[in-house]
Design an enzyme around this catalytic site. Structure first.
Site, mmCIF file in Angstrom:
data_model
loop_
_atom_site.group_PDB
_atom_site.id
_atom_site.type_symbol
_atom_site.label_atom_id
_atom_site.label_comp_id
_atom_site.label_asym_id
_atom_site.label_seq_id
_atom_site.Cartn_x
_atom_site.Cartn_y
_atom_site.Cartn_z
ATOM 1 N N GLY A 25 0.805 -1.210 0.000
ATOM 2 C CA GLY A 25 0.000 0.000 0.000
ATOM 3 C C GLY A 25 0.839 1.259 0.000
ATOM 4 O O GLY A 25 0.408 2.295 0.514
ATOM 5 N N ASN A 27 1.427 3.241 -2.283
ATOM 6 C CA ASN A 27 1.046 4.173 -3.340
ATOM 7 C C ASN A 27 0.254 5.372 -2.840
ATOM 8 O O ASN A 27 0.006 6.313 -3.603
ATOM 9 C CB ASN A 27 0.213 3.443 -4.404
ATOM 10 N N ILE A 30 -0.316 7.071 4.327
ATOM 11 C CA ILE A 30 0.864 6.858 5.158
ATOM 12 C C ILE A 30 1.879 5.980 4.445
ATOM 13 O O ILE A 30 3.088 6.203 4.533
ATOM 14 C CB ILE A 30 0.447 6.242 6.510
ATOM 15 N N GLY A 31 1.393 4.979 3.712
ATOM 16 C CA GLY A 31 2.297 4.093 2.992
ATOM 17 C C GLY A 31 3.184 4.834 2.017
ATOM 18 O O GLY A 31 4.376 4.507 1.877
ATOM 19 N N TYR A 179 -13.413 -3.044 11.432
ATOM 20 C CA TYR A 179 -12.105 -2.488 11.060
ATOM 21 C C TYR A 179 -11.150 -2.559 12.249
ATOM 22 O O TYR A 179 -10.006 -3.017 12.122
ATOM 23 C CB TYR A 179 -12.234 -1.034 10.594
#
Length: 312
Positions: A25, A27, A30-31, A179
């Site tokens: 992730g 892209n 935070i990633g 989640y």
């Protein structure tokens, strides 16, 4: 003999030249900033993303901002367990010094969604996909001198508890609770993984990081990745006293990846009420580190994915 602890500078972490790190992730959000900051430290960064166009934009943004950086991307869809082995085969590296298990989804509204394996989508993407990914990455991680598996946890996991009889929220589905439980599953898995790595005498370690409260409106712009709107930025200014942008939300994961003093089983998060500030060492909450829960979750995850990380 271990030397004195490193005085950590979030804007100038230790150099990581010659290391290779996969960021799931990477892209967006935070990633993306984890990838950018690791690339700025000299690491070769591989961005794992299910969206080739967004991944290419992230690579372009990092290379434009970090002169001489080495960054590329591979296709990676964590909700599709059958695709992960093929994705890992495209790493194009002999060893992997670290993987940051950052990718995830958060659904805001019912109804409950499933992937094509029949697994609840948030639990499948956030936890089961990463569980299986670590299994397929094991040969590359074990080929590195002392690889790190960094799991991105969440503040949302603090108030949740795993229902081992209903891990996929079949009986009782609420998006926010589901989640939070999926992030708690990630954190419980990370701690159980480290216990198993230690027991096996592995040189790999498993570490948890969490970003605190990271808002888009407090995040600096990156062309093609993130743009701030003036009104949203103004509305978010009062929150700056406690919260931060996603660039700062990346700091704990970057420290967990690069700090030579980090040890397996640790949890790193923001120093100001766990919501913002420079990264510091935290104590995992008892329900995250409960061994019977971790063992039961491991068994269930093995059954649901058909694999078990680092199993000989």
């Amino acid at each position: 003999m271990q030397g004195a602890p490193v005085a950590w500078n979030v804007h100038k972490p230790p150099r990581a030249d010659g290391t290779t790190v996969l960021v799931t992730g990477g892209n967006a959000g935070i990633g993306y900033f984890i990838a950018e900051q690791l690339a700025a430290a000299g690491a070769t960064v591989i961005i794992g993303s299910r969206n080739p166009a967004k991944a290419a934009a992230a690579v372009e943004a990092v290379t434009a901002r970090v002169s001489g950086s080495h960054v590329r991307h591979i296709p990676l869809d964590l909700a599709d367990l059958a695709s992960l082995r093929a994705s890992v085969s495209r790493l194009d590296t002999d060893a992997l010094d670290a993987v940051v298990l950052n990718a995830g989804i958060a659904l805001d509204e019912p109804p409950r969604e499933q992937n094509h394996h029949g697994h609840e989508l948030m639990f499948a993407t956030n936890h089961l996909g990463h569980f299986a990914l670590v299994h397929w990455l094991a040969p590359w991680l074990e080929a590195a001198p002392a690889a790190r598996i960094i799991t991105m946890g969440s503040f949302a996991a603090r108030s949740e508890r795993l229902d081992l009889d209903d891990l996929q929220s079949v009986r009782d589905y609420d998006p926010k609770r589901t989640y939070g439980r999926s992030k708690l599953a990630q954190m419980a898995f990370a701690l159980e993984l480290d216990r198993r790595l230690r027991a096996a005498g592995s040189t790999c370690m498993s570490v948890i990081a969490h970003p605190g409260g990271a808002l888009d409106a407090l995040t600096p712009p990156r062309p093609g990745i993130h743009q701030r709107s003036g009104p949203r930025q103004l509305l978010a200014l009062p929150a700056r006293a406690l919260l931060q942008g996603k660039d700062a939300g990346a700091w704990p994961a970057v420290r967990a990846t690069l700090d030579p003093d980090v040890r397996g089983g640790q949890l790193w998060g923001p120093s100001r009420f766990g919501l913002s500030g420079k990264p510091h060492l935290e104590t995992p909450h008892p329900h995250m580190a409960d061994r019977p829960t971790g063992q039961a979750l491991w068994a269930a995850s093995t059954r649901l994915t058909g694999v078990a990380p680092f199993t000989p």
